[in-house]
Design an enzyme around this catalytic site. Structure first.
Site, short mmCIF file in Angstrom:
data_model
loop_
_atom_site.label_atom_id
_atom_site.label_comp_id
_atom_site.label_asym_id
_atom_site.label_seq_id
_atom_site.Cartn_x
_atom_site.Cartn_y
_atom_site.Cartn_z
N ARG A 121 0.75 -1.10 0.07
CA ARG A 121 0.00 0.09 0.05
C ARG A 121 0.69 1.25 0.05
O ARG A 121 0.65 2.41 -0.51
CB ARG A 121 -0.90 0.01 1.18
CG ARG A 121 -1.74 1.22 1.17
CD ARG A 121 -3.15 1.10 2.16
NE ARG A 121 -2.80 0.24 3.14
CZ ARG A 121 -2.41 0.48 4.40
NH1 ARG A 121 -1.85 1.62 4.58
NH2 ARG A 121 -2.44 -0.34 5.36
N TYR A 175 -16.96 17.92 -14.16
CA TYR A 175 -17.20 16.47 -14.29
C TYR A 175 -18.50 16.17 -13.25
O TYR A 175 -18.22 16.69 -12.18
CB TYR A 175 -16.17 15.84 -14.19
CG TYR A 175 -16.28 14.40 -13.90
CD1 TYR A 175 -16.75 13.33 -15.16
CD2 TYR A 175 -15.97 13.46 -12.86
CE1 TYR A 175 -17.16 12.05 -15.09
CE2 TYR A 175 -16.24 12.22 -12.88
CZ TYR A 175 -16.67 11.46 -13.95
OH TYR A 175 -17.03 10.47 -13.72
N ASP A 192 -7.89 20.05 -13.03
CA ASP A 192 -8.31 18.69 -13.67
C ASP A 192 -7.95 19.00 -15.09
O ASP A 192 -8.55 19.43 -15.77
CB ASP A 192 -9.80 18.49 -13.23
CG ASP A 192 -10.34 17.22 -14.09
OD1 ASP A 192 -9.68 16.61 -14.68
OD2 ASP A 192 -11.28 16.61 -13.66
N LYS A 203 -9.10 7.86 -18.89
CA LYS A 203 -9.25 8.54 -20.17
C LYS A 203 -7.84 8.42 -20.95
O LYS A 203 -7.66 7.38 -21.34
CB LYS A 203 -9.72 9.85 -19.88
CG LYS A 203 -10.63 10.04 -18.87
CD LYS A 203 -11.98 9.26 -18.92
CE LYS A 203 -12.93 8.99 -17.85
NZ LYS A 203 -13.15 10.27 -17.09
C1 LIG Z 1 -13.67 10.59 -15.90
C2 LIG Z 1 -13.33 11.64 -15.25
C3 LIG Z 1 -13.07 12.09 -13.73
C4 LIG Z 1 -13.21 10.97 -13.06
O1 LIG Z 1 -12.24 9.91 -13.17
P1 LIG Z 1 -12.67 8.46 -12.77
O2 LIG Z 1 -11.33 7.62 -13.16
O3 LIG Z 1 -13.65 8.11 -13.57
O4 LIG Z 1 -12.79 8.19 -11.14
C5 LIG Z 1 -12.60 13.49 -13.32
N1 LIG Z 1 -12.68 14.38 -14.10
C6 LIG Z 1 -12.94 14.49 -15.46
C7 LIG Z 1 -12.90 15.52 -16.33
C8 LIG Z 1 -13.43 13.08 -16.18
O5 LIG Z 1 -13.62 12.97 -17.42
#
Ligand SMILES: *Cc1c(COP(=O)(O)O)cnc(C)c1O
Length: 379
Positions: free
Chosen positions: A46, A98, A170, A195
């Site tokens: 961990r 998001y 983000d 993504k």
């Molecule tokens: C998908 C997404 C998230 C969250 O990420 P996960 O890997 O699904 O937990 C946060 N911000 C944006 C812009 C996203 O597209």
């Protein structure tokens, strides 16, 4: 090392025990110690894992930062950042973001006494008006999901720092290939590695990147104490995905541009949201802080009802109807009922996210197949 070479070599070192060119999947929970407290820097998985460590080094290099940390999902990475705060602290964030981030903020952290203020971050003045003497963190998403709004990262960093607030970006939609917020003054970059970084729709993961050693130590402490770490197999998959990030992104941008311009000329389409258009409200900022405009596009039909959108969403064959984005295959999504269903309808509509909005994640297939598919679905 230049950017494209970095994608391939970041975090990669031949395995010291065998010379394996690819970082092995260290599928282990613990490490044998020579004597109590005498070990090779690995105690318990961990806290440390060699596969994760290689990926975290790659994360730092991709964002041109000093440190990277990997989490079990994008929202787990976001949650770790929020745990830097204490009850009574305020966060200012965009009013278009998001849906899962909105849910985490308002349904989980609000209960622990963190207060969230929502502002239109396309303008620095409206953002400045939302700051108070309790603001400790500014959460920026740019381009936003799903309306593709652009926020001036350098201007927010300057404003935030003059108020003693941390600025977090983000950077999921742009990917580190198109935008590097740390170089523009942001304190922390967050990614849903699910993504573009993973890139193949086969893994859930999140990342944080930063330059400040003290901030890294606090976030590492949260990572190991709260335990939202990714497994070694998932780290391996993201390491492999990153090796082609540059070539994938180039093609996402090329296909995205072609689809955006084609949609815009279509008589049944009322509006196309894509930051590459010269008349996009913050196009000049996008041009300054991004290298290209990516493969994420949203659009509205002339006929604004949900039924018309549903007919298009149900008629594509190459574009798959699914949540998520950033994989090699093209996806089509209905934010109102899918990715953004957790935002109350009234609030969604007030912020410009209508029931008829359709979002595309343009993949890297042959552009003719993508356009023919959209043409037959839109009619
Ligand atoms: C998908 C997404 C998230 C969250 O990420 P996960 O890997 O699904 O937990 C946060 N911000 C944006 C812009 C996203 O597209």
């Amino acid at each position: 090392m230049r950017r494209d070479t970095r994608c391939i070599h970041a975090g990669s070192h031949p395995d010291p025990s065998t010379g394996a060119i690819m970082t092995p999947i260290y599928q282990t929970s613990t490490y044998v110690q020579e004597a109590p407290g005498v070990h090779q820097g690995f105690e318990y998985a961990r806290s440390q894992n060699p596969t994760r460590q290689a990926l975290e080094e790659a994360y730092a290099l991709l964002e041109q930062g000093r440190y990277g940390l990997a989490f079990s999902s994008g929202v787990a990475a976001t949650d770790a950042v929020l745990r830097l705060l204490a009850p009574g602290d305020e966060v200012v964030c965009g009013n278009d973001m998001y849906g899962g981030t909105y849910r985490l903020f308002t349904k989980v952290h609000e209960r622990f006494g963190i207060h969230f203020r929502f502002a239109d971050m396309r303008s620095i003045d409206t953002l400045a008006a939302a700051l108070t003497d309790k603001t400790r963190l500014i959460w920026v998403e740019t381009p936003t999901n799903p309306l593709m709004s652009i926020t001036d990262i350098a201007a927010v960093a300057k404003l935030g720092h003059s108020h003693g607030a941390l600025v977090v970006v983000d950077n999921t939609f742009a990917s580190p290939y198109l935008q590097n917020p740390l170089t523009l003054g942001a304190d922390i970059v967050m990614h849903s590695a699910t993504k573009y970084l993973g890139g193949h729709s086969d893994v859930i993961q999140g990342a944080l990147m930063m330059n400040d050693a003290g901030l890294r130590d606090r976030l590492y402490f949260i990572q190991k104490s709260c335990g939202a770490v990714p497994g070694p197999m998932d780290c391996f998959l993201v390491l492999r995905g990153i090796k082609t990030l540059h070539v994938r992104m180039q093609r996402h941008c090329e296909n995205g541009k072609a689809v955006a311009h084609w949609l815009r000329r279509h008589p049944r389409i009322a509006h196309v949201y894509w930051p590459g258009f010269e008349d996009h409200p913050n196009h000049n900022i996008a041009q300054t802080q991004m290298r290209d405009f990516g493969g994420m596009i949203s659009f509205e039909l002339q006929d604004p009802d949900t039924d018309a959108a549903t007919r298009v969403l149900s008629s594509t064959h190459v574009f798959a109807l699914a949540e998520s984005l950033g994989g090699v295959e093209s996806l089509i999504n209905h934010p109102a009922t899918m990715t953004h269903a957790s935002i109350p309808r009234e609030e969604r509509i007030r912020n410009g996210l209508h029931d008829g909005l359709i979002r595309l994640s343009v993949g890297i297939e042959d552009i003719q197949d993508l356009i023919e598919d959209l043409a037959q679905a839109i009619g």
